[in-house]
Design an enzyme around this catalytic site. Structure first.
Site, PDB file in Angstrom:
ATOM      1  N   ASP A 193      45.927  31.382  31.774  1.00 42.92           N
ATOM      2  CA  ASP A 193      45.253  31.914  33.266  1.00 42.92           C
ATOM      3  C   ASP A 193      46.724  31.199  33.265  1.00 42.92           C
ATOM      4  OD1 ASP A 193      44.024  30.250  35.995  1.00 42.92           O
ATOM      5  OD2 ASP A 193      45.278  28.653  35.105  1.00 42.92           O
ATOM      6  N   GLU A 229      47.064  37.110  33.479  1.00 41.93           N
ATOM      7  CA  GLU A 229      46.839  36.866  35.161  1.00 41.93           C
ATOM      8  C   GLU A 229      48.500  37.688  35.814  1.00 41.93           C
ATOM      9  OE1 GLU A 229      45.335  34.386  39.219  1.00 41.93           O
ATOM     10  OE2 GLU A 229      46.290  32.937  37.760  1.00 41.93           O
TER      11      GLU A 229
END
Ligand code: ARE
Length: 497
Positions: A193, A229
């Site tokens: 993330d 990401e």
């Protein structure tokens, strides 16, 4: 770190957002395994802040690295990993290493107290010295304002979230321990993330200390699959290629270009050379999607441009292209129902968490006989058009794209070697005759009768939906009416009568 460790020819991941581990275990055995999915991305598994109203995004505010959320505890997580691996389905965990919570204080999902103002997280433990402060010369208020500025993006706070100092050996070691714990349990990898907000060198150093995957389920010397990401659309933002040596990146330009085409802002015919020639990273560096847990509600994109489950016909067609085209590792979003209310271009319910009972327990998933789920769960991964395209991709394997055809506008067709064939019709201009795709085309397929796997399955040697006859030269009459339920048809050698 870029090999997903799929079993056999499996090649697609689905994100079962917020599902409980017991349900994921069931799903691996009864559906994902048998229908050829390669893996599941699970929502963050570690203890996180309990926030008012229980928004879905509380899972992105870590409180400790204990495995304990509303999806289940460590024992349930372990059982799920075992069951899914045995069913041939890999587990990838969404890991939030960039930060902890925002500036509130309260309780986490495993009972640990946290205090974001004092930056105290006794559940790890982390204290104020473990976070970036003014010494790293970030902005006055410590917040990220300019996402293109490397130092600011990495050393400042993302939307107020306390920014961990991953340069610190102590912080690194805590994170390494967490990841190794997951690896030892048997996961196949991670979604990283907010990768752009972490220094590539810090991630490299963390990854260099990771264990090999558990050899109860994986071959010796296997490394975890890690996809990052990195939201990069070109221009002067932080380039995702800073991260390709660390594993794969989520190629946001894929969804953006495909969405643009499927919304008729660009002609389908241009897709003929879609991929690196459009500026995308090489296929082997990419993980791709149409929808995601963020895009669905307009985060990291633009509501009305992104395609989510509320535009099912479009979502299915765009997903079909993703699964038919030979690029990257595709991930299919599987969401729950929320009451989308759009005001001034924003979904006022973009925060709504998973369906729960009156005590706040996440509801179980109960599949219906027609394969759909109880109405609280959308289960896009179970829609016939989507699961059959997962099968299409499995059967197409590494065969090249052949027999490209287009009408010079918004109708296209192509085969994958001599194993599979798809035709898509999004023609909007012209009279009804022009809008229908009706053409004798080279399918590449061996002669025979094939079921269109989009309009129905092959059951007891009969097509439940449409079918075509392919002649000895591979030619067949292909038809996709402009007003049909689905905008595409697909055939493969596994659904031949
Ligand atoms: C919530 C509230 C905020 C509040 C914060 C702290 O919404 O208003 O300030 O809490 O109280 C998710 C949600 C956020 C949520 C957060 C924490 O999406 O809304 O904040 O959880 O609970 C940038 C990052 C990218 C990030 C997006 C959201 O680069 O990494 O912002 N995406 C990941 C996840 C999210 C998650 C987080 C990170 C945090 O996928 O689900 O947030 O863990 C341009 C820039 C991008 C930027 C994008 C933002 O495109 O180039 O870099 O993405 O705008 O739209």
């Amino acid at each position: 770190f870029s090999n997903p460790h799929f079993i056999g020819n499996r090649s697609v991941i689905t994100h079962l957002m917020e599902w409980k581990y017991d349900d994921i275990g069931d799903e691996c055995e009864r559906f994902l395994g048998p229908y050829g999915y390669g893996g599941v991305q699970v929502s963050p598994v570690n203890e996180h802040a309990i926030m008012d109203g229980r928004p879905w995004y509380e899972r992105y505010q870590p409180v400790s690295y204990d495995i304990h959320t509303r999806s289940g505890d460590e024992q349930q997580f372990r059982r799920m990993v075992q069951r899914c691996n045995k069913a041939g389905v890999r587990i990838y965990v969404d890991i939030v290493l960039n930060h902890m919570t925002d500036g509130q204080s309260g309780l986490g999902t495993n009972g640990h107290h946290y205090d974001g103002v004092a930056m105290q997280y006794p559940g790890v433990p982390f204290g104020p010295n473990d976070f970036h402060g003014h010494e790293t010369r970030p902005t006055n208020d410590l917040e990220i304002h300019n996402y293109s500025n490397r130092i600011e993006a990495r050393n400042c706070r993302l939307v107020g979230l306390r920014d961990l100092k991953q340069q610190s050996e102590y912080v690194k070691q805590k994170q390494v321990d967490f990841l190794n714990h997951l690896i030892d349990i048997g996961v196949a990898g991670f979604r990283s993330d907010a990768s752009t907000h972490q220094w590539p060198d810090d991630l490299r150093s963390i990854y260099s200390r990771l264990h090999n995957l558990n050899n109860e389920f994986f071959t010796e010397n296997s490394h975890p699959f890690i996809y990052h990401e990195t939201i990069y659309y070109g221009g002067n933002g932080i380039n995702s290629n800073e991260y390709t040596s660390l594993g794969r990146i989520i190629e946001f330009r894929f969804y953006k270009e495909i969405t643009n085409v499927f919304r008729n802002n660009n002609q389908l015919r241009w897709l003929r050379n879609f991929g690196t020639e459009w500026g995308l990273v090489p296929s082997g560096d990419a993980l791709v999607m149409i929808d995601s847990h963020d895009l669905r509600v307009g985060h990291t994109g633009q509501l009305g441009f992104n395609i989510n489950c509320f535009e099912a016909r479009l979502l299915k067609a765009a997903t079909a292209f993703m699964l038919a085209w030979n690029y990257g590792i595709p991930r299919v979003m599987s969401s729950y129902f929320w009451d989308q209310i759009i005001r001034d271009g924003k979904d006022v319910n973009d925060w709504v968490g998973p369906p729960t009972d009156q005590h706040g327990n996440i509801l179980s998933v109960h599949p219906n006989p027609d394969m759909t789920c109880n109405h609280e769960w959308i289960c896009e991964h179970r829609w016939r058009e989507i699961y059959n395209m997962v099968k299409f991709k499995l059967i197409a394997g590494q065969e090249p794209v052949n027999n490209w055809w287009d009408n010079g506008d918004n109708q296209i067709a192509f085969s994958r070697g001599n194993r599979a064939f798809i035709a898509i019709n999004l023609q909007k201009n012209g009279n009804d005759h022009d809008k229908n795709l009706q053409k004798r085309l080279q399918t590449g397929l061996p002669p025979g009768i094939y079921c269109d796997i989009i309009s129905g399955n092959l059951i007891n040697n009969r097509c439940m939906g449409k079918s075509i006859q392919v002649d000895k030269n591979g030619l067949s009459d292909i038809y996709v009416g402009h007003d049909e339920f689905d905008a595409f048809v697909a055939y493969h050698i596994g659904a031949r009568v």
